[in-house]
Design a protein around this motif. Structure first.
Motif, short mmCIF file in Angstrom:
data_model
loop_
_atom_site.label_atom_id
_atom_site.label_comp_id
_atom_site.label_asym_id
_atom_site.label_seq_id
_atom_site.Cartn_x
_atom_site.Cartn_y
_atom_site.Cartn_z
N ALA A 1 -14.12 17.23 -13.14
CA ALA A 1 -13.84 18.18 -11.98
C ALA A 1 -14.72 18.52 -10.84
CB ALA A 1 -13.06 19.36 -12.59
N PHE A 2 -15.95 18.96 -11.54
CA PHE A 2 -17.18 19.16 -10.56
C PHE A 2 -17.50 17.84 -9.60
CE2 PHE A 2 -21.69 19.23 -10.02
CZ PHE A 2 -21.89 20.04 -9.17
N GLN A 3 -17.83 16.72 -10.28
CA GLN A 3 -18.09 15.52 -9.66
C GLN A 3 -16.98 15.15 -8.38
OE1 GLN A 3 -18.52 12.99 -13.04
NE2 GLN A 3 -20.61 12.43 -12.62
N THR A 4 -15.61 15.40 -8.85
CA THR A 4 -14.71 15.18 -7.85
C THR A 4 -14.86 16.37 -6.66
OG1 THR A 4 -13.01 14.31 -9.19
CG2 THR A 4 -12.18 15.11 -7.33
N PHE A 5 -15.27 17.50 -7.02
CA PHE A 5 -15.60 18.47 -6.06
C PHE A 5 -16.59 18.20 -5.20
CE2 PHE A 5 -17.66 22.28 -4.67
CZ PHE A 5 -16.69 23.23 -4.50
N VAL A 6 -17.70 17.93 -5.71
CA VAL A 6 -18.62 17.35 -5.08
C VAL A 6 -18.57 16.16 -4.11
CG1 VAL A 6 -21.11 16.73 -5.01
CG2 VAL A 6 -20.38 18.47 -6.64
N GLU A 7 -17.83 15.09 -4.40
CA GLU A 7 -17.78 14.08 -3.66
C GLU A 7 -16.91 14.21 -2.55
OE1 GLU A 7 -19.32 11.14 -4.26
OE2 GLU A 7 -20.43 12.01 -6.00
N ASN A 8 -16.00 15.27 -2.87
CA ASN A 8 -14.90 15.52 -1.63
C ASN A 8 -15.38 16.30 -0.46
OD1 ASN A 8 -12.93 13.99 -2.85
ND2 ASN A 8 -12.08 15.77 -3.64
N ARG A 9 -16.91 16.86 -0.72
CA ARG A 9 -17.39 17.76 0.32
C ARG A 9 -18.77 17.49 0.59
NH1 ARG A 9 -14.06 20.18 -3.14
NH2 ARG A 9 -12.79 21.86 -2.39
N LEU A 10 -19.46 16.20 0.57
CA LEU A 10 -20.53 15.94 0.51
C LEU A 10 -20.84 15.70 2.21
CD1 LEU A 10 -21.37 13.07 -2.18
CD2 LEU A 10 -22.43 15.27 -1.98
N TYR B 1 -27.07 17.10 -10.11
CA TYR B 1 -26.14 16.11 -9.50
C TYR B 1 -25.70 16.15 -8.03
CZ TYR B 1 -21.90 13.41 -8.89
OH TYR B 1 -20.88 12.43 -8.70
N ALA B 2 -25.40 17.68 -7.74
CA ALA B 2 -25.09 17.90 -6.30
C ALA B 2 -26.08 17.69 -5.51
CB ALA B 2 -24.64 19.24 -6.37
N THR B 3 -27.46 17.93 -5.91
CA THR B 3 -28.69 17.82 -4.71
C THR B 3 -28.93 16.41 -4.76
OG1 THR B 3 -29.41 19.82 -5.86
CG2 THR B 3 -30.92 18.62 -4.52
N LEU B 4 -28.91 15.74 -5.76
CA LEU B 4 -29.26 14.24 -5.75
C LEU B 4 -28.08 13.48 -4.74
CD1 LEU B 4 -30.75 13.57 -9.07
CD2 LEU B 4 -32.01 13.41 -7.01
N ARG B 5 -27.01 13.85 -5.14
CA ARG B 5 -25.86 13.30 -4.59
C ARG B 5 -25.84 13.40 -2.99
NH1 ARG B 5 -23.80 9.55 -4.01
NH2 ARG B 5 -21.61 9.82 -3.96
N SER B 6 -26.43 14.50 -2.56
CA SER B 6 -26.33 14.81 -1.10
C SER B 6 -27.32 14.16 -0.49
CB SER B 6 -26.38 16.37 -1.03
OG SER B 6 -25.37 17.19 -1.70
N GLY B 7 -28.28 13.43 -0.85
CA GLY B 7 -29.50 12.66 -0.14
C GLY B 7 -30.66 13.34 0.00
N LYS B 8 -31.65 12.70 0.40
CA LYS B 8 -32.99 13.27 0.19
C LYS B 8 -33.49 14.48 0.97
CE LYS B 8 -36.26 9.76 0.63
NZ LYS B 8 -36.92 8.67 1.35
N HIS B 9 -32.60 14.71 1.86
CA HIS B 9 -33.00 15.70 2.61
C HIS B 9 -32.52 17.19 2.12
CE1 HIS B 9 -28.36 15.79 3.15
NE2 HIS B 9 -28.48 17.02 3.87
N CYS B 10 -31.67 16.84 0.98
CA CYS B 10 -30.98 18.32 0.26
C CYS B 10 -32.02 19.01 -0.61
CB CYS B 10 -29.76 17.80 -0.29
SG CYS B 10 -28.88 19.21 -1.22
N ARG B 11 -32.05 20.31 -0.50
CA ARG B 11 -32.70 21.21 -1.40
C ARG B 11 -32.06 22.13 -2.43
NH1 ARG B 11 -35.83 18.02 1.52
NH2 ARG B 11 -37.47 18.36 2.62
N PHE B 12 -33.12 22.54 -3.45
CA PHE B 12 -32.03 23.38 -4.17
C PHE B 12 -32.68 24.73 -4.52
CE2 PHE B 12 -34.85 20.93 -7.02
CZ PHE B 12 -35.26 21.84 -7.87
N VAL B 13 -32.15 25.69 -4.87
CA VAL B 13 -32.74 27.28 -4.95
C VAL B 13 -32.53 27.50 -6.40
CG1 VAL B 13 -32.78 29.55 -4.17
CG2 VAL B 13 -32.09 27.72 -2.57
#
Length: 586
Positions: A397-406, A488-500
């Motif tokens: 469910a999380f992966q689907t959530f992320v893929e629909n909003r990347l 998962y969400a940070t890496l799938r968003s691309g090299k520009h994405c950061r995490f906190v």
């Protein structure tokens, strides 16, 4: 024979046990020397010299009334100043068999609180048997009197003769001195640098036990390595290797002894050996290499020390200020090297203002990023441990959530951030962070837990609703592990994405299958983790952006750049230092 014919029957039995290994003369010599077993004439003359002071409990307010110099010299608080290996010897939890053979756990003593008798004051001078008996009878737990008394002697750095008189009394009364009592006596000898006593106790223990515990070996090596008989510590180390992997304390005591005597080749051989056995060195011993090598010539030695710096790089270790100063002084002491070290702060662009060198980029190549993403998904997100804290259905469910909003620009560990200020509501902490990070129209993903949706004292429904208008939220089950979701969400968003997050993510690095991937993971983390902390004043939260340059030890051959922290940190930290040592050749 006259000297020993007047000793107690119990002590004669103790000598008989040693006779199985040694000639009687040697056993008697050792026990007489170590425990000062006197004849009757000596006992009579000795009695006039003993103190009548008693070891009664003192007022707790006066328990720290030892002279400052003595206390600072020995760190006489129990346990302070001694490595964990020494603490492996149980404090009055076990008695040990004194029979010939390996030291074995024999019977449990009644449990005693570590601090219950911490205010017992040992006598200042040796006592006679009747005096020790009187103290023991008056003690509230006579069965552990000797153990408590020896612990107190260690804590207060009592004279060796006082401890000897207690062990003499024990040997005469019981016909034996238990293993743990020998170790406590050994601790006091090591504490005071009594080398001859250390050797005698070692000889006795070798005769009575086939092997010792790691804590006893650690004490022996420590005591011998700090003396002019330091090479004997190497002999003991070789004995330890036959039965176990030596502890870090054992290796480092020998390394420092070799270094102090300018035997740097031997020191580095031991260092290489401990690394090969996955024994992790302390920063203290790494620093000692630079301290003892100062001003010494030799291309091989220089290569070894460069290797220590590369060890810091590979393991993302940041030296503290005193370690950094040792590195600086070593470089500047190299004969004909013309090295100069200066402290600095690297520009946001990654350029060093001292030597104008551009530091390494923190970004991974496309190939490296693709490799890391695949390994994270396989080893961490779909790894064996993931479903202990989540379910396949929730992960899907999380992966689907992320893929629909990347794609996202910043992924936030919501629960982690919500605890940044303990005096504020958790939802307010998270709200402040979202407001700060959303200023530049960044697309935010907040990883939360389902309990955040329940109106409570920490999670107000109206504040949650306002936050959800500014960021995407995914609410996992309350027991779920959210770090795999964050990765998962940070890496799938691309090299520009950061995490906190304030987590160091060590467990997830350990899940990765090879050292190359683990190295890439750490480099990616250093360049993508946003550090946050509460402001000194006011209600805001401060964020330090991820750096565009890599914060590790690095070199070009004629320059070295070493990040450092002001103070020693025992544990790894998610915070990377902002202070650097630049070393370059003039």
């Amino acid at each position: 024979m006259a000297l020993f014919s007047q000793t107690s029957q119990g002590f004669q039995a103790l000598l008989w046990k040693c006779h199985m290994f040694w000639p009687v003369s040697r056993c008697r010599q050792l026990f007489a020397a170590s425990f000062s077993i006197p004849n009757r004439e000596k006992i009579n003359s000795f009695s006039s010299m003993t103190s009548s002071s008693t070891a009664l409990p003192v007022d707790p307010k006066e328990a720290d009334a030892l002279p400052a110099k003595k206390r600072s010299e020995i760190d006489c608080k129990e346990g302070k100043g001694w490595d964990e290996e020494t603490k492996e010897i149980p404090e009055w939890k076990f008695h040990f068999s004194s029979s010939v053979g390996a030291a074995k756990k024999w019977s449990m003593s009644p449990f005693v609180s570590r601090h219950r008798f911490s205010n017992v004051q040992p006598p200042e001078k040796p006592l006679q048997a009747e005096e020790w008996n009187k103290l023991r009878e008056d003690f509230q737990s006579p069965e552990i009197f000797e153990e408590v008394m020896l612990n107190s002697m260690i804590r207060c750095n009592s004279p060796i003769d006082v401890a000897k008189s207690l062990l003499t009394h024990l040997a005469k009364r019981n016909g034996d001195v238990a293993y743990n009592m020998l170790v406590k006596y050994l601790t006091l000898c090591v504490q005071q640098g009594q080398v001859s006593e250390i050797r005698d106790v070692y000889d006795i223990m070798k005769a009575r036990f086939k092997m010792l515990e790691s804590g006893a070996y650690s004490l022996l090596i420590r005591g011998l390595s700090n003396s002019d008989q330091w090479r004997m510590a190497l002999t003991v180390l070789e004995e330890v290797k036959k039965i176990m992997i030596p502890s870090r304390t054992c290796y480092e005591a020998c390394i420092k002894a070799a270094s102090r005597h300018q035997e740097m080749k031997l020191a580095f051989e031991l260092y290489s050996e401990m690394l090969a056995k996955d024994v992790v060195p302390t920063l203290h011993v790494l620093q000692s290499f630079f301290d003892f090598s100062r001003g010494m010539k030799g291309a091989e030695l220089q290569k070894e020390l460069f290797g220590v710096l590369l060890y810091l790089r590979e393991n993302q270790i940041y030296p503290h200020r005193t370690f950094m100063q040792s590195i600086k002084l070593w470089f500047e002491s190299l004969p004909g090297g013309n090295w100069r070290g200066r402290l600095t702060k690297i520009k946001d662009s990654g350029q060093c203002p001292v030597c104008n060198h551009q530091l390494e980029d923190s970004n991974l190549t496309e190939e490296e990023y693709s490799h890391l993403s695949e390994r994270i998904i396989k080893d961490v997100i779909h790894g064996a441990d993931t479903f202990r804290k989540t379910s396949p259905q929730e992960l899907e469910a999380f992966q689907t959530f992320v893929e629909n909003r990347l794609p996202f620009d910043i992924v936030i560990d919501g629960l982690n951030v919500s605890h940044i200020k303990s005096r504020k509501m958790q939802c307010e902490n998270l709200f402040d962070a979202i407001n700060c990070l959303a200023k530049e129209n960044a697309r935010l993903l907040v990883l939360g837990r389902k309990h955040m949706l329940t109106n409570s004292s920490n999670w107000k429904r109206e504040i949650m609703k306002e936050m959800q208008s500014k960021a995407d939220f995914f609410f996992a089950e309350n027991i779920s592990e959210d770090d795999p979701f964050l990765l998962y969400a940070t890496l799938r968003s691309g090299k520009h994405c950061r995490f906190v997050s304030r987590d160091f993510l060590r467990d997830h690095k350990a899940c990765l299958s090879d050292s190359v991937t683990r190295h890439l993971f750490r480099k990616w983390q250093r360049g993508h983790q946003i550090v946050f902390f509460p402001a000194a004043a006011g209600r805001s939260i401060n964020f330090l952006p991820a750096l565009c340059y890599d914060c590790v030890v690095q070199t070009t051959g004629d320059t070295w750049h070493i990040p450092y922290k002001d103070v020693f940190e025992e544990k790894y930290s998610y915070q990377i230092p902002r202070k650097w040592l630049c070393i370059h050749q003039k």
